[in-house]
Write a protein that holds these residues in place. Sequence first.
Motif, PDB file in Angstrom:
ATOM      1  N   SER A 297      20.013  -0.553  -5.389  1.00 40.76           N
ATOM      2  CA  SER A 297      18.636  -0.366  -4.941  1.00 40.76           C
ATOM      3  C   SER A 297      18.089   1.010  -5.317  1.00 40.76           C
ATOM      4  CB  SER A 297      18.540  -0.564  -3.428  1.00 40.76           C
ATOM      5  OG  SER A 297      19.466   0.247  -2.741  1.00 40.76           O
ATOM      6  N   HIS A 298      18.969   2.023  -5.373  1.00 44.00           N
ATOM      7  CA  HIS A 298      18.504   3.352  -5.778  1.00 44.00           C
ATOM      8  C   HIS A 298      17.978   3.323  -7.218  1.00 44.00           C
ATOM      9  CE1 HIS A 298      21.376   4.153  -2.489  1.00 44.00           C
ATOM     10  NE2 HIS A 298      20.554   5.141  -2.183  1.00 44.00           N
ATOM     11  N   GLY A 299      18.689   2.607  -8.077  1.00 51.14           N
ATOM     12  CA  GLY A 299      18.244   2.474  -9.457  1.00 51.14           C
ATOM     13  C   GLY A 299      16.953   1.689  -9.560  1.00 51.14           C
ATOM     14  N   ALA A 300      16.828   0.646  -8.718  1.00 51.54           N
ATOM     15  CA  ALA A 300      15.593  -0.143  -8.711  1.00 51.54           C
ATOM     16  C   ALA A 300      14.407   0.722  -8.303  1.00 51.54           C
ATOM     17  CB  ALA A 300      15.737  -1.322  -7.752  1.00 51.54           C
ATOM     18  N   ALA A 301      14.608   1.602  -7.316  1.00 49.07           N
ATOM     19  CA  ALA A 301      13.527   2.476  -6.861  1.00 49.07           C
ATOM     20  C   ALA A 301      13.061   3.403  -7.980  1.00 49.07           C
ATOM     21  CB  ALA A 301      13.999   3.302  -5.662  1.00 49.07           C
ATOM     22  N   ILE A 302      14.005   3.967  -8.699  1.00 48.46           N
ATOM     23  CA  ILE A 302      13.656   4.850  -9.818  1.00 48.46           C
ATOM     24  C   ILE A 302      12.930   4.059 -10.905  1.00 48.46           C
ATOM     25  CG2 ILE A 302      14.593   6.311 -11.657  1.00 48.46           C
ATOM     26  CD1 ILE A 302      16.881   7.008  -9.699  1.00 48.46           C
ATOM     27  N   GLY A 303      13.435   2.849 -11.179  1.00 48.00           N
ATOM     28  CA  GLY A 303      12.799   2.004 -12.192  1.00 48.00           C
ATOM     29  C   GLY A 303      11.367   1.654 -11.839  1.00 48.00           C
ATOM     30  N   VAL A 304      11.108   1.353 -10.560  1.00 54.08           N
ATOM     31  CA  VAL A 304       9.760   1.005 -10.123  1.00 54.08           C
ATOM     32  C   VAL A 304       8.820   2.196 -10.268  1.00 54.08           C
ATOM     33  CG1 VAL A 304       8.356   0.445  -8.093  1.00 54.08           C
ATOM     34  CG2 VAL A 304      10.435  -0.862  -8.576  1.00 54.08           C
ATOM     35  N   ILE A 305       9.281   3.388  -9.899  1.00 55.69           N
ATOM     36  CA  ILE A 305       8.432   4.579 -10.006  1.00 55.69           C
ATOM     37  C   ILE A 305       8.027   4.825 -11.456  1.00 55.69           C
ATOM     38  CG2 ILE A 305       8.386   7.094  -9.740  1.00 55.69           C
ATOM     39  CD1 ILE A 305      10.196   6.715  -7.274  1.00 55.69           C
ATOM     40  N   ILE A 306       8.997   4.717 -12.364  1.00 52.04           N
ATOM     41  CA  ILE A 306       8.714   4.917 -13.784  1.00 52.04           C
ATOM     42  C   ILE A 306       7.747   3.851 -14.296  1.00 52.04           C
ATOM     43  CG2 ILE A 306       9.715   4.916 -16.112  1.00 52.04           C
ATOM     44  CD1 ILE A 306      12.272   6.075 -14.849  1.00 52.04           C
ATOM     45  N   ALA A 307       8.025   2.579 -13.938  1.00 51.02           N
ATOM     46  CA  ALA A 307       7.176   1.479 -14.412  1.00 51.02           C
ATOM     47  C   ALA A 307       5.756   1.590 -13.876  1.00 51.02           C
ATOM     48  CB  ALA A 307       7.789   0.141 -13.997  1.00 51.02           C
ATOM     49  N   MET A 308       5.612   2.015 -12.621  1.00 49.48           N
ATOM     50  CA  MET A 308       4.279   2.128 -12.040  1.00 49.48           C
ATOM     51  C   MET A 308       3.501   3.288 -12.661  1.00 49.48           C
ATOM     52  SD  MET A 308       3.820  -0.444 -10.160  1.00 49.48           S
ATOM     53  CE  MET A 308       4.774  -1.214 -11.500  1.00 49.48           C
ATOM     54  N   PHE A 309       4.195   4.312 -13.084  1.00 45.42           N
ATOM     55  CA  PHE A 309       3.527   5.406 -13.799  1.00 45.42           C
ATOM     56  C   PHE A 309       2.927   4.886 -15.100  1.00 45.42           C
ATOM     57  CE2 PHE A 309       3.549   8.820 -16.955  1.00 45.42           C
ATOM     58  CZ  PHE A 309       2.790   9.785 -16.296  1.00 45.42           C
ATOM     59  N   ILE A 310       3.703   4.098 -15.835  1.00 44.22           N
ATOM     60  CA  ILE A 310       3.220   3.531 -17.097  1.00 44.22           C
ATOM     61  C   ILE A 310       2.091   2.532 -16.841  1.00 44.22           C
ATOM     62  CG2 ILE A 310       3.863   2.170 -19.130  1.00 44.22           C
ATOM     63  CD1 ILE A 310       6.742   3.251 -18.742  1.00 44.22           C
ATOM     64  N   TYR A 311       2.283   1.666 -15.835  1.00 42.84           N
ATOM     65  CA  TYR A 311       1.279   0.647 -15.496  1.00 42.84           C
ATOM     66  C   TYR A 311      -0.045   1.285 -15.082  1.00 42.84           C
ATOM     67  CZ  TYR A 311      -1.000  -3.017 -12.694  1.00 42.84           C
ATOM     68  OH  TYR A 311      -1.904  -3.895 -12.165  1.00 42.84           O
ATOM     69  N   SER A 312       0.029   2.339 -14.292  1.00 43.86           N
ATOM     70  CA  SER A 312      -1.198   2.988 -13.819  1.00 43.86           C
ATOM     71  C   SER A 312      -1.977   3.620 -14.964  1.00 43.86           C
ATOM     72  CB  SER A 312      -0.865   4.047 -12.763  1.00 43.86           C
ATOM     73  OG  SER A 312      -0.131   5.133 -13.328  1.00 43.86           O
ATOM     74  N   LYS A 313      -1.252   4.094 -15.986  1.00 45.14           N
ATOM     75  CA  LYS A 313      -1.913   4.729 -17.129  1.00 45.14           C
ATOM     76  C   LYS A 313      -2.454   3.711 -18.120  1.00 45.14           C
ATOM     77  CE  LYS A 313      -0.957   8.935 -15.775  1.00 45.14           C
ATOM     78  NZ  LYS A 313      -2.030   9.831 -15.287  1.00 45.14           N
ATOM     79  N   LYS A 314      -1.673   2.666 -18.398  1.00 43.23           N
ATOM     80  CA  LYS A 314      -2.034   1.725 -19.446  1.00 43.23           C
ATOM     81  C   LYS A 314      -2.924   0.584 -18.965  1.00 43.23           C
ATOM     82  CE  LYS A 314       1.907   2.377 -22.603  1.00 43.23           C
ATOM     83  NZ  LYS A 314       1.059   2.669 -23.774  1.00 43.23           N
ATOM     84  N   VAL A 315      -2.736   0.145 -17.708  1.00 44.08           N
ATOM     85  CA  VAL A 315      -3.428  -1.051 -17.239  1.00 44.08           C
ATOM     86  C   VAL A 315      -4.437  -0.744 -16.136  1.00 44.08           C
ATOM     87  CG1 VAL A 315      -3.146  -3.347 -16.225  1.00 44.08           C
ATOM     88  CG2 VAL A 315      -1.413  -2.454 -17.830  1.00 44.08           C
ATOM     89  N   LEU A 316      -3.988  -0.078 -15.093  1.00 46.05           N
ATOM     90  CA  LEU A 316      -4.820   0.080 -13.899  1.00 46.05           C
ATOM     91  C   LEU A 316      -5.876   1.169 -14.039  1.00 46.05           C
ATOM     92  CD1 LEU A 316      -4.889  -1.385 -11.205  1.00 46.05           C
ATOM     93  CD2 LEU A 316      -3.473   0.430 -10.244  1.00 46.05           C
ATOM     94  N   LYS A 317      -5.553   2.226 -14.783  1.00 49.39           N
ATOM     95  CA  LYS A 317      -6.470   3.366 -14.949  1.00 49.39           C
ATOM     96  C   LYS A 317      -6.817   4.018 -13.597  1.00 49.39           C
ATOM     97  CE  LYS A 317      -6.755   2.003 -19.260  1.00 49.39           C
ATOM     98  NZ  LYS A 317      -5.980   2.680 -20.329  1.00 49.39           N
ATOM     99  N   MET A 318      -5.812   4.109 -12.738  1.00 50.44           N
ATOM    100  CA  MET A 318      -5.959   4.733 -11.427  1.00 50.44           C
ATOM    101  C   MET A 318      -4.730   5.595 -11.171  1.00 50.44           C
ATOM    102  SD  MET A 318      -7.466   1.443  -9.310  1.00 50.44           S
ATOM    103  CE  MET A 318      -7.658   2.291  -7.741  1.00 50.44           C
ATOM    104  N   PRO A 319      -4.781   6.467 -10.162  1.00 50.63           N
ATOM    105  CA  PRO A 319      -3.620   7.326  -9.877  1.00 50.63           C
ATOM    106  C   PRO A 319      -2.365   6.510  -9.582  1.00 50.63           C
ATOM    107  CG  PRO A 319      -5.550   8.109  -8.690  1.00 50.63           C
ATOM    108  CD  PRO A 319      -5.930   6.770  -9.271  1.00 50.63           C
ATOM    109  N   VAL A 320      -1.232   6.987 -10.051  1.00 47.05           N
ATOM    110  CA  VAL A 320       0.023   6.259  -9.857  1.00 47.05           C
ATOM    111  C   VAL A 320       0.348   6.095  -8.381  1.00 47.05           C
ATOM    112  CG1 VAL A 320       1.445   8.356 -10.046  1.00 47.05           C
ATOM    113  CG2 VAL A 320       2.451   6.112 -10.545  1.00 47.05           C
TER     114      VAL A 320
END
Length: 278
Positions: A108-131
Amino acid sequence: MYFTSFIWDPSKGIDLGFFMIRFYSLMFVVAFVLGWFITKKIYNREGLSQEKLDSLFIYMVLAILIGARMGHVIFYQPELISQDFLSVFLPFSFVPEIEYTGFQGLASHGAAIGVIIAMFIYSKKVLKMPVLWILDRVVIAVASGAIFVRIGNFINSEIIGKATGTDFGVVFAQLGEDFARHPAQLYESAGYVFVFLILWYIYWKTNKREYLGFLFGSFLILLWVVRFFVEFVKEAQVDDRADWLLNTGQWLSIPFILFGIYMVIASSKKKYTTPEQA
């Protein structure tokens, strides 16, 4: 035999003859589907499109599976990299022979890190809102999913608790044992129910959702505090660390808890107004 213990000896899954539907995999499916519906409800409230929700789902699935798998290998089983490298990325064991195993090690610790990284990319490329805006919302779905993942661990008789030393507990018959252990997986799952309910209440019933990082920080504190304390009744997942004052899961939880406290405190200065609210 113990009178207040419960003997746990389930089947591995539903055997279709040509394929086995594993209950553990079904719990992941339940977690992802429930998470999708929860996030859809949130996106509808926020006025976001179905297209952005679909993209989020893809990002989350990949982030959780890849992050959880890599986290397990790095934190708990690094010897796989040299001993059976392909099994790190594929649901097969290649040593001593090729065998389908599924991904039996997910952290689960690895999943948490993975989600944070993925949401950073998603917020920049798709959502256009703060991570932090998206992290504040997806953690509600993540908390709900964690409930079912731990139920899956219980079904698999893995991530087991320590022996109770009494006639209370669960006897994991699949492990060839005749003594009771703490059902640590169920303790943790029950704790995550409360984490989910608290986050759900904060989002829907308070204005704290408007403060960037508050929900995300609360999630980090609540979830990893649950994990930290349940670890006291868990067997160490790495044998040579069993005599540590705190086990690996607890040491890894502390930074998340501290970071969560920081995020909650810092959120008071980060009120966010969406373009629609402006």
